[in-house]
Motif scaffolding. Sequence first.
Motif, PDB file in Angstrom:
ATOM      1  N   TYR A 153      -6.598  -7.729   1.359  1.00 37.03           N
ATOM      2  CA  TYR A 153      -7.829  -8.240   0.759  1.00 37.03           C
ATOM      3  C   TYR A 153      -8.794  -8.830   1.786  1.00 37.03           C
ATOM      4  O   TYR A 153      -9.977  -8.535   1.805  1.00 37.03           O
ATOM      5  CB  TYR A 153      -7.469  -9.286  -0.306  1.00 37.03           C
ATOM      6  CG  TYR A 153      -8.675  -9.867  -0.983  1.00 37.03           C
ATOM      7  CD1 TYR A 153      -9.474  -9.071  -1.799  1.00 37.03           C
ATOM      8  CD2 TYR A 153      -9.025 -11.197  -0.796  1.00 37.03           C
ATOM      9  CE1 TYR A 153     -10.596  -9.589  -2.416  1.00 37.03           C
ATOM     10  CE2 TYR A 153     -10.147 -11.731  -1.417  1.00 37.03           C
ATOM     11  CZ  TYR A 153     -10.928 -10.922  -2.222  1.00 37.03           C
ATOM     12  OH  TYR A 153     -12.035 -11.443  -2.815  1.00 37.03           O
ATOM     13  N   HIS A 193      -0.449  -4.310  -4.045  1.00 44.24           N
ATOM     14  CA  HIS A 193      -1.665  -4.866  -3.456  1.00 44.24           C
ATOM     15  C   HIS A 193      -2.337  -3.840  -2.531  1.00 44.24           C
ATOM     16  O   HIS A 193      -3.546  -3.615  -2.610  1.00 44.24           O
ATOM     17  CB  HIS A 193      -1.305  -6.138  -2.668  1.00 44.24           C
ATOM     18  CG  HIS A 193      -2.459  -6.716  -1.920  1.00 44.24           C
ATOM     19  ND1 HIS A 193      -3.442  -7.451  -2.526  1.00 44.24           N
ATOM     20  CD2 HIS A 193      -2.805  -6.634  -0.614  1.00 44.24           C
ATOM     21  CE1 HIS A 193      -4.340  -7.811  -1.625  1.00 44.24           C
ATOM     22  NE2 HIS A 193      -3.978  -7.333  -0.447  1.00 44.24           N
ATOM     23  N   ILE A 197      -6.087  -2.192  -3.067  1.00 46.46           N
ATOM     24  CA  ILE A 197      -7.157  -2.306  -2.055  1.00 46.46           C
ATOM     25  C   ILE A 197      -7.633  -0.904  -1.652  1.00 46.46           C
ATOM     26  O   ILE A 197      -8.835  -0.649  -1.565  1.00 46.46           O
ATOM     27  CB  ILE A 197      -6.660  -3.099  -0.812  1.00 46.46           C
ATOM     28  CG1 ILE A 197      -6.373  -4.554  -1.187  1.00 46.46           C
ATOM     29  CG2 ILE A 197      -7.673  -3.017   0.332  1.00 46.46           C
ATOM     30  CD1 ILE A 197      -7.580  -5.402  -1.554  1.00 46.46           C
TER      31      ILE A 197
END
Length: 254
Positions: A153, A193, A197
Motif C-alpha cells: 500500500y 493484500h 494492490i
Amino acid sequence: MKKIIAVVNQSGGAGKTTLSQNIGYHLGLKNRVLLIDMDPQASLTAFMGLDKLKLKMEQNIYGAITERSPIKVWHEPIHGVYFIPTNQELSSAEIEVSRDVTADNRMRLKTALEEIADQFDYTILDCPPSLSLLSIMSLVAATHVVIPLETQYKCYKGTDDLFGTIANVKKRGHKNLEIACIVPNKYEDRNLHDKEILEEVTKLLQGKVHITEPIPKSTAFAGASKEHVPLALYKKNHPGVTMLQAISDYLEKA
Ligand SMILES: Nc1ncnc2c1ncn2[C@@H]1O[C@H](COP(=O)(O)OP(=O)(O)O)[C@@H](O)[C@H]1O
Ligand SMILES: [Mg+2]
C-alpha cells in the motif's frame, strides 16, 4: 535509437537496483549496455562486485557531474555489461551542484552522457530512493522510465508524487520522456493484500502505462546479489529469469 532508461521510484526497496542489474544483463546479451549507479548508497556497485571504498573519485560519476570531467567507464565489462560505479562522494555532488545557481543543474548528467551516448545501445540509470536532484538529473537525461513497484500500500500511495515529478520534467522541456513500464515486484499471489494492490494499480493505469507481469517475491534475488551475479547466472531456471528476459524484450521494442 539509443535508449537511456531511468529506473526510478522514491520508495527504497522497490527493486530499482535489482531490476537495473538484471535488465542490464539481459539487454547486454545482444546489445552494448552501460549501467550507471546514481545512488550514493552504492548498492549497484556492491551488487556488481566492486568495493566502493576502493574507488577513486575519477572512477565514479561524481567528477562528470560536479566538475564536468570526462565520464569514465569501468575498464572491463562485468557479465557483459559496461558499468560506472559510485560511492558516497555522489551525495556531496548533489550539494555542490545545487550551490551553482548559474548552470542548469538538471542538465548535468544529460550533458555528460552526450559525450559517450553513441557507444551504447542502452544506458540504464539506477536512481536513488528519493526524488532529489540526482533522480531529476536522471529523468532529464533519460528517454524512458521504468518503475519497479512493490505491491504494498505505502508504495502504491507514493506513485502520485512519482508521476507528478515525471510530468513536471516533461513539462519543463523534456516532453519525449516516456514511461516504458511499471514492474510490480516482490509479489506473492497467495497474499490477498498484494493481489488487491496489483488489481488497483492495474485498474488505475491500464491503457495509460504498460504493466508487466509481476515478479514474485523470492530469496533468490538476495542470493544472486550476494554472489554479485544477475539472477540468470545464479539460478537459470528460476521463473523470474523468463520474466526479466520478457521485460528486456519489451524494452527493446518500447
Ligand atoms: N522480487 C524480489 N523478491 C525478494 N526480494 C527482492 C526482490 N527484488 C528485490 N529484492 C531484494 O530487496 C532488497 C531491495 O532491493 P533493491 O533492488 O536494492 O531495491 P531499491 O534499489 O529500489 O532500493 C534487496 O535485498 C533485494 O535483493
Ligand atoms: Mg537501489
